[in-house]
Each structure stands twice: as C-alpha cells, then as structure tokens.
Design a protein around this motif. Structure first.
Motif, PDB file in Angstrom:
ATOM      1  N   LEU A   1      25.285  37.767  44.464  1.00 19.01           N
ATOM      2  CA  LEU A   1      23.515  37.916  44.302  1.00 19.01           C
ATOM      3  C   LEU A   1      23.365  37.668  46.177  1.00 19.01           C
ATOM      4  N   ILE A   2      24.372  37.043  46.543  1.00 23.46           N
ATOM      5  CA  ILE A   2      24.291  36.032  47.868  1.00 23.46           C
ATOM      6  C   ILE A   2      25.476  36.545  48.314  1.00 23.46           C
ATOM      7  N   ARG A   3      25.044  37.891  48.527  1.00 25.24           N
ATOM      8  CA  ARG A   3      26.385  38.794  49.102  1.00 25.24           C
ATOM      9  C   ARG A   3      25.411  38.844  50.744  1.00 25.24           C
ATOM     10  N   GLU A   4      24.594  38.835  51.022  1.00 24.70           N
ATOM     11  CA  GLU A   4      23.939  39.467  52.001  1.00 24.70           C
ATOM     12  C   GLU A   4      23.724  38.321  52.938  1.00 24.70           C
ATOM     13  N   GLY A   5      24.722  37.185  53.136  1.00 26.12           N
ATOM     14  CA  GLY A   5      25.311  36.818  54.334  1.00 26.12           C
ATOM     15  C   GLY A   5      27.255  37.281  54.315  1.00 26.12           C
TER      16      GLY A   5
ATOM     17  N   PHE B   1      33.447  45.075  44.350  1.00 24.78           N
ATOM     18  CA  PHE B   1      31.836  45.545  43.896  1.00 24.78           C
ATOM     19  C   PHE B   1      30.769  44.840  44.018  1.00 24.78           C
ATOM     20  N   ALA B   2      31.053  43.478  43.863  1.00 25.71           N
ATOM     21  CA  ALA B   2      29.858  42.480  44.446  1.00 25.71           C
ATOM     22  C   ALA B   2      29.692  42.471  46.221  1.00 25.71           C
ATOM     23  N   LEU B   3      30.376  43.066  46.437  1.00 28.36           N
ATOM     24  CA  LEU B   3      30.272  42.982  47.708  1.00 28.36           C
ATOM     25  C   LEU B   3      29.516  43.868  47.932  1.00 28.36           C
ATOM     26  N   ALA B   4      30.071  45.482  47.919  1.00 27.81           N
ATOM     27  CA  ALA B   4      29.245  46.431  48.047  1.00 27.81           C
ATOM     28  C   ALA B   4      27.813  47.093  47.878  1.00 27.81           C
TER      29      ALA B   4
ATOM     30  N   THR C   1      30.046  35.954  49.605  1.00 30.97           N
ATOM     31  CA  THR C   1      30.674  36.750  49.210  1.00 30.97           C
ATOM     32  C   THR C   1      31.995  35.944  48.150  1.00 30.97           C
ATOM     33  N   VAL C   2      32.827  35.516  48.711  1.00 30.85           N
ATOM     34  CA  VAL C   2      33.709  34.675  48.158  1.00 30.85           C
ATOM     35  C   VAL C   2      33.583  33.490  47.820  1.00 30.85           C
ATOM     36  N   PHE C   3      32.389  32.260  48.331  1.00 32.64           N
ATOM     37  CA  PHE C   3      31.913  30.894  47.986  1.00 32.64           C
ATOM     38  C   PHE C   3      31.160  31.288  46.050  1.00 32.64           C
ATOM     39  N   GLY C   4      30.265  32.409  46.290  1.00 33.81           N
ATOM     40  CA  GLY C   4      29.674  32.897  45.153  1.00 33.81           C
ATOM     41  C   GLY C   4      30.456  32.907  43.608  1.00 33.81           C
ATOM     42  N   MET C   5      31.806  34.054  44.800  1.00 25.33           N
ATOM     43  CA  MET C   5      32.582  33.874  42.870  1.00 25.33           C
ATOM     44  C   MET C   5      33.743  32.718  42.800  1.00 25.33           C
TER      45      MET C   5
ATOM     46  N   GLY D   1      31.078  34.915  37.769  1.00 25.44           N
ATOM     47  CA  GLY D   1      31.474  35.018  39.130  1.00 25.44           C
ATOM     48  C   GLY D   1      30.952  36.397  39.825  1.00 25.44           C
ATOM     49  N   GLY D   2      30.940  37.665  39.431  1.00 29.81           N
ATOM     50  CA  GLY D   2      30.290  38.824  40.066  1.00 29.81           C
ATOM     51  C   GLY D   2      28.665  38.638  40.382  1.00 29.81           C
TER      52      GLY D   2
END
Length: 822
Positions: free
Chosen positions: A263-267, A220-223, A272-276, A257-258
C-alpha cells in the motif's frame, strides 16, 4: 622480423583482476539458468512436508525434463544431493522416482508420444510406484502410510501442473507481455517450495526460511503492489506451514505485512520496509512471547537488508509483467511500438512494390513507343518492297546500288503522306518522281498502309492511356500506403504525460467516469474516447467535459458521438474530437422528368476523414432507372476512392475508366464535385461535363463553369480543377442541366439563374434549394411536361461557434503541445 605479440584476451591473468572479474560475470551470465536449476533442485530435494512427504523433487525434475531437457541431469543430481541434507533423508527414494520418470519418458519418446500433458500422469505413476513399494517393504500394517502414499502422489501431480506454469516464467524463452494469474501463482509456489528447503537452518537464532520468505513478500509488494504482496504472503505462509505446523501463524503475518508494504510502496524501498516491519510486528505481538516477537522483527530486518541490496533493475523487471504498474504500461507501449513499426515496415514494402509496378508500366509504355516507331517505318518499307519494287526491273539499282538514297526518299514520301493523307500524284516530291518509275503504285501502297497505321495508332493510343492510367492508379495506391505509414508511425513523445494530466483533471470533476482513452492528441486531430456511468440527462459531456478539455488542450473540443449501452448497463460511450474552424449546412431539392418517381440524377454529401467535406452531383445519360444506375455508380465509386485517400484527379480518372469498361453501350455521366476544407474554407471544385455552379456572397452571385465532356465517353478526359476561397456566409449552389435549361425562352440561361438567386432573400440552404426548384418548375405551365430531371444542392459555409464556452478550472494548467506530431 618478429611477429607481433597479440594480447591474450582469453586469459584473465593477462588483463588483471578487473578482467578476471568481468570474465567471471560473463560466465555467470551464460550459466545463470543452469545454476538456478541446480540451486532450486537442491532446495527442493531437501524440502520435506509433514510425515516425511517429499513431493517437490520428482515434480521439479519432470518439469525440467519436459521443458529444458539439457538441464534434466543436473536437476536430478542436485535434488538427490539435497536429499542427503534433508531432515528426513531419502536419496534412494528420490533416485528411484527420478529413474522411473526418465524411463517412462524414454518409452513415450520411442512411440513418439512425448507431450507436456503427459507429465503429471508420469509423475503420479512414478511417485505412487516408488512410495507404495517403500511402504510395503517397511512391513507397515497400518492404513495411514498407504493413505499418505496416495496423498503424496496426488501432491506431486498438482505440483507438476503448477510448476509447468512457473518454469517458463523464469526461463529466457517464451516471455510474454503479461503473465496470467496461474503463472504468477506457479512462480510463487515454486519460490515458496524452494524456501521450504531452508527450514531448519538458522543464523544467530534467525530462521533462514523466515528471512527469505519476508524478502520474497517485500520484493513482490514493491514490484506489484498490495495485491501481489498479500498473495505472495499467503502462498509463502501456506507452503511453509505444510513443513512445520508451528509456522501456521506465518500465513496471516506475511499476508498482512505484504498488504501494508504494497500500500505504501510509492515511497520506495524505505516505505515498503516500514510497512512490512509494521505489519509483521503488530501481529507478532499477539503471540504473547517477547522472544518470538523479537525473532520476527529481526527476520524482517534481515529481509529488509536483502531488499535494500537488491538492484533496482530486478524490481523493474518483475514490475514489467504485473498489470497495473507503470513498468507494465511502459512495457505494453514498447510492445505496441514494435508492432506498429513492424506493421509500418510491411506496409512500406507493399508501397514500394506498387511504386515499382507503376514505374515498370511507364517504362514499358514509353520504351514500346520508341520501338514501335522504328517497327512502323520498317513495315512501310517492307510493304512497298514486296508489293511494288520486287517486280520492278530497276529493283537492283534502287535497293542495291542506291539503297541510302532510296531509303531517304521513302522517308520524305511517308512524311508527305502523313501531312496530307489524300496526297495527289501531282503533289508528289519531284525527287521521288525522278527516282521511281512506279510512282502511282507506290503512292497507292503507302496510302493504304498509312490508313491501316492510323487505325492501329488509335487503338495503340487507347492501350497506352490505359497503361498510364494503371500506372497512375498504382502510384496513387502507393501514396495512400505511404500516408498510412506516416499515420502509423505518428507518435507524440509526451503523449503519456498529457494522458495522465487529462485523466487527473477528469477525476477532479467528481463525475462517475469509468475510463478515458487518448487516441490522438495531435493539434487539429484530437480524439478522446470516454466511458461514464452518470445519468446523461444534464448533458454534462457538452456543458462541462468538452469546455474543460478545450481549456486544457488550447483548442475547441466538441462531442462527435454519444451512445448508451444497448444491454442497459448504464454506461455511455462518448467521443470527443477537435472542432473544425468551419462547418457546413446543406439542402437538397429535386424532381424527376414528367413528374416521375425515379430521377436519373444522384447526389452525395459526406465528411471525409481528412477534415474535408465532399459534395458531389452526377447526371446520368437520359432518364429513368438506367441513368440513375450510371450516376449512382459513378458517385459511389468516387466516394469510396476519396475516402481511401486517393487524389481527386486520379479518383475521377479511375471512375471514368470503369464506366468505359463496364458496358459496351454508350453510357456516360456528368460529375460535379466540391471538396471543402473545414479548416481553411478552401473549396476544390472538379467539373466534368456538368452545369455551371454558383457562389452566392450576399447580393453578389459568382458563376463557376467548365467546358469539358462527361466521363465515360473518352479515355483521356479533361479535368478542370478550380480552387475557390470561400468566406463565412458563402453559399455554393450546384445543379444539373434540368434546372439550367428550364427557361426555354431565355437566351442567357446563366444570367437567368443569377437573377433568380439574387432575388431569393433566405439564407437557409433547404429553403433556397426549394425556392430555386419551384422557380424552375414554374417555367412549365400546369406542372407537367418537365423535359429533364432536376436536382439542386445548396451548401452554406459558416464559422464554427462552440455551443459552450471553455472555462478555467482552478489549478488546471494548459498543455503545451507541438503543432506537428511525428
């Protein structure tokens, strides 16, 4: 001959392992909803909350029963099967709850009361009855089990309400362009409740529920971004903690984590994995135990592996329904395109209907003319036959023995009368005199019939003209609809890219711009709406934003309208549009007959939506209120027709037909119309019974005149259309006959007006109109005795000069746009 052997397309073995794999995928595609219902039902049947409460299974079964009844049996079996592997198995209780829900459903169905609003009440009644019976049968003497029974019944009711929003979201039916907040929350609760059924399962010491909860948050964070990631983390943490109090810390951990992952899903997936991983690891360190921290890290790693293996199409599919994402914007554009295409198709059908009606009117009119000619001739012959020949002693010889000769001579006789209606007996063709013994009687009958024929022909001609006018009007409406279809289907392929670039450049200005809507970026027809909340005292829109847009788009942009929030909210709505190559200034002056207050002349000056400026002047018959009514009615109808896009010729003909039909009395009005193209300065002038107009170009004065009748007199009017190429600085002067006829002593009145215009030195339209009117009024000594209403309209054409020059902003590139957008 042996029959041809066809390959067995139904047997996977005949096609090898690839065919079997394809067939399996197709089968899974057809059964995906059934498999999903069974899997979720199994997990919800296994899910247990604190103190052994299990409100998930019965709520899920009831929603499936009401929404997708064909899968209700499979959902019940899956939920009962999942209860066998539950930490607190209770398959008999779940079976009883499901059975009562089904019985209540069938009872309501028998009385035709099955409505979706009854589902929560049915679930509450079933859960309360079964759990209360179970509590009583266990001989419990404490009050807590009874309180937990009521709580479980209430929870099952709430879950039913939430799942009613979630089930349609996950189904194939009734998909919407955007999902409501409660629908997203319902879907998240459904997934989190299903994950509760994974509690207690571990792989290499990693909780399966921990890994899947992180995977859902990552997805959901990535989408959907940080908001969806944070909300899904909170929901998953709360639902999981209800089944195990040791998981309360997961609420903050998953939410943080979400948030970081979104916040950095544009990468992409890696970012997204790194942020989580960063968010969950930071909060896991506060537990104080290295073992718990490492388990959290490995659970996040497992979820990351699942995310990396997730198809990109699934992420885009979810993002399509999350407002604010690029996929959602594309989905909205696709939906708008479908609506636009459907609207265009329906308008096109209506256009074809009007076109066919127009053709039918023309065909009926022309076919009726051919048939009428034959009928008219037969009528002449029949009249002569009945009134003259029938009583003649030579009747048999003429019409039986010499039929063809008699018929031909009758035709020649009719042609002679048509050429000379007052034909005398001495001018009758000799062949007819030798053939007929009752020539005077026949001549009298033919004259009388031809006189009636001429009157009928006149009315028939008017009827024919009316039919052809209706056909032209229907064709004009069809053409307007065709133009509307082209306008609806007009779509710039790179409009989105240009839209984003303009928005970015406006953001760099540092002004408080709330929103910018690109309505059209077509060259020459640009329209941009902007909402800002900065103080408009320094006129930034005209001094800064309009020049900046002019530089970006490569053409002059101007502010066409600006209005503030009437409620006092501090917002201002501004519309920017393409500046025309030319602009017009107008001036009007007029006087009524005998110095009265009400003039019979009417005028109109309006800018049409097609980049044209219309100036019209009408003089009603006579003076006073009645003349004013006729002239104003003519101009009002003409103005409405021109604004709708109908051709100017057809518009004038339509006004003429209306004026003929609106009153049995003789009422007419002149029309003087000028359509000035603000892109080319070409003027299209239509004059119907009006006075001459004049074009002043420096010291030169050019007359423009026509010699036709006013509208409202004849059905078939003559319309003089003149094309005049105006130049910057030209002045068009239009006037009624009151101005032209003012110098009663002048022999050549047009020459008098030309001389007066040449002597007027001013270029201001209003001053020129006032001066010309004053000169005409001075032709009446003492200011009284004005013989007719006087009105003059002056229109000056000048080249448009932008108020503020465009400037180049560092780093801004000019857009390349196609000249024709379609």
């Amino acid at each position: 001959m042996k029959p041809a052997i066809k390959p067995d397309r139904e047997n996977p073995r005949a096609r090898g392992w690839k065919g079997a794999w394809t067939a399996s995928l197709e089968w899974l595609g057809r059964k995906q909803w059934l498999l999903g219902v069974m899997m979720i039902g199994f997990l919800l049947g296994r899910a247990v909350m604190l103190e052994g409460m299990a409100p998930f299974a019965v709520a899920f079964y009831a929603v499936v029963l009401y929404k997708r009844r064909e899968y209700a049996t499979w959902a019940a079996l899956a939920a009962i099967a999942g209860s066998f592997w539950s930490p607190a198995p209770s398959p008999a209780v779940i079976f009883a709850e499901v059975a009562i829900v089904y019985l209540l459903y069938r009872g309501l169905e028998a009385y035709e009361r099955v409505e979706i609003v009854h589902a929560p009440v049915v679930v509450f009644a079933a859960t309360l009855l079964v759990r209360l019976f179970h509590t009583v049968m266990t001989d419990s003497k404490e009050w807590l089990p009874y309180a937990l029974t009521a709580v479980e019944a209430a929870l099952s009711t709430v879950l039913t309400l939430l799942l009613l929003h979630a089930i349609p979201v996950l189904s194939k039916k009734n998909r919407k362009i955007g999902l409501k907040s409660e629908e997203w929350i319902g879907a998240m609760i459904l997934l989190a409740s299903a994950m509760t059924g994974l509690v207690g399962w571990t792989i290499e010491g990693i909780g399966v529920d921990q890994a899947f909860s992180r995977y859902i948050v990552l997805l959901f964070a990535l989408a959907g971004g940080p908001l969806m990631g944070c909300v899904s983390g909170v929901v998953a943490g709360i639902v999981l903690s209800l089944s195990d109090l040791s998981l309360v810390g997961q609420i903050g951990l998953l939410a943080f984590g979400g948030l970081l992952a979104g916040l950095i899903r544009e990468g992409g997936k890696a970012a997204t994995v790194f942020g989580m991983l960063l968010g969950t690891s930071m909060l896991a360190l506060y537990s104080g135990r290295a073992e718990d921290t490492m388990l959290s890290v490995w659970a996040t790693v497992a979820a990351s592996v699942l995310l990396l293996a997730t198809p990109r199409s699934l992420v885009h599919y979810i993002a399509r329904y999350v407002p604010g994402t690029a996929d959602y914007a594309r989905n909205q554009q696709d939906y708008a395109k479908k609506v636009r295409d459907l609207t265009a198709e329906r308008v096109e059908r209506f256009s074809e209907v009007f076109r066919q009606l127009s053709r039918s009117f023309r065909q009926i009119t022309y076919a009726g003319d051919a048939a009428r000619q034959s009928q008219d001739f037969d009528h002449f012959v029949s009249a002569v036959h009945e009134n003259s020949c029938k009583s003649c002693h030579r009747f048999g010889q003429c019409w039986d023995n010499q039929f063809f000769q008699t018929y031909k001579l009758m035709t020649d006789m009719m042609s002679a009368i048509e050429a000379e209606p007052d034909l005398s007996p001495s001018k009758i063709p000799k062949a007819w005199s030798r053939h007929c013994v009752k020539t005077p009687q026949v001549l009298e009958v033919l004259k009388r019939q031809y006189d009636l024929y001429r009157h009928d022909l006149q009315w028939h001609k008017q009827l024919q003209d009316s039919r052809l006018l209706v056909a032209d009007q229907l064709s004009g409406v069809s053409q307007v609809m065709d133009d509307l279809v082209k306008e609806i289907r007009r779509e710039a392929k790179e409009l989105v890219r240009h839209d984003e670039q303009i928005r970015e450049e406006l953001d760099r200005l540092g002004l408080d711009i709330i929103s910018a809507e690109m309505i059209s970026l077509e060259e020459g027809h640009i329209e941009i709406e902007l909402i800002h909340s900065f103080r408009p005292g320094f006129d930034e829109c005209r001094k800064v934003i309009a020049p900046l847009l002019s530089d970006i788009l490569g053409e002059s942009i101007t502010v066409t309208s600006e209005r503030t929030d009437p409620a006092g909210g501090g917002r201002t709505w501004v519309t920017f549009a393409s500046a025309k190559a030319f602009e017009v200034e107008t001036g009007v002056a007029g006087a009524a007959k005998d110095g009265g207050w009400l003039s019979g002349d009417s005028f109109s000056m309006i800018e049409l939506g097609s980049g044209k400026f219309a100036v019209s002047l009408s003089d009603g018959m006579g003076n006073g209120a009645r003349a004013r009514m006729e002239s104003s009615a003519a101009l009002h109808m003409l103005e409405q027709l021109l604004q709708s896009g109908i051709n100017e010729r057809l518009a004038v003909k339509s006004v003429n037909s209306v004026l003929l039909l609106r009153s049995p009395e003789e009422m007419f009005a002149t029309v003087d119309l000028a359509l000035i193209d603000l892109h080319t300065a070409q003027a299209t002038m239509l004059k119907i019974g009006s006075s001459p107009s004049f074009i002043k170009r420096g010291k030169e004065v050019i007359p423009v005149s026509a010699g036709n009748l006013p509208i409202g007199i004849l059905h078939d009017i003559e319309i003089d259309v003149l094309q005049v190429d105006l130049q910057p600085g030209d002045t068009l002067i239009m006037m009624t006959d009151g101005i032209l006829d003012a110098p009663g002593h002048a022999v050549n009145k047009e020459l008098w007006v030309k001389r007066v215009l040449q002597e007027i030195a001013t270029e201001d339209p209003q001053e020129l109109a006032d001066t010309l009117l004053d000169t005409a009024l001075r032709q009446y000594p003492g200011g009284g005795g004005i013989r007719d209403d006087m009105t003059v309209i002056v229109t000056r054409v000048t080249r448009h000069q932008p108020e503020w020059a465009s400037f180049r902003w560092p780093g801004i590139h000019r857009q390349e746009r196609p000249r024709t957008v379609s």
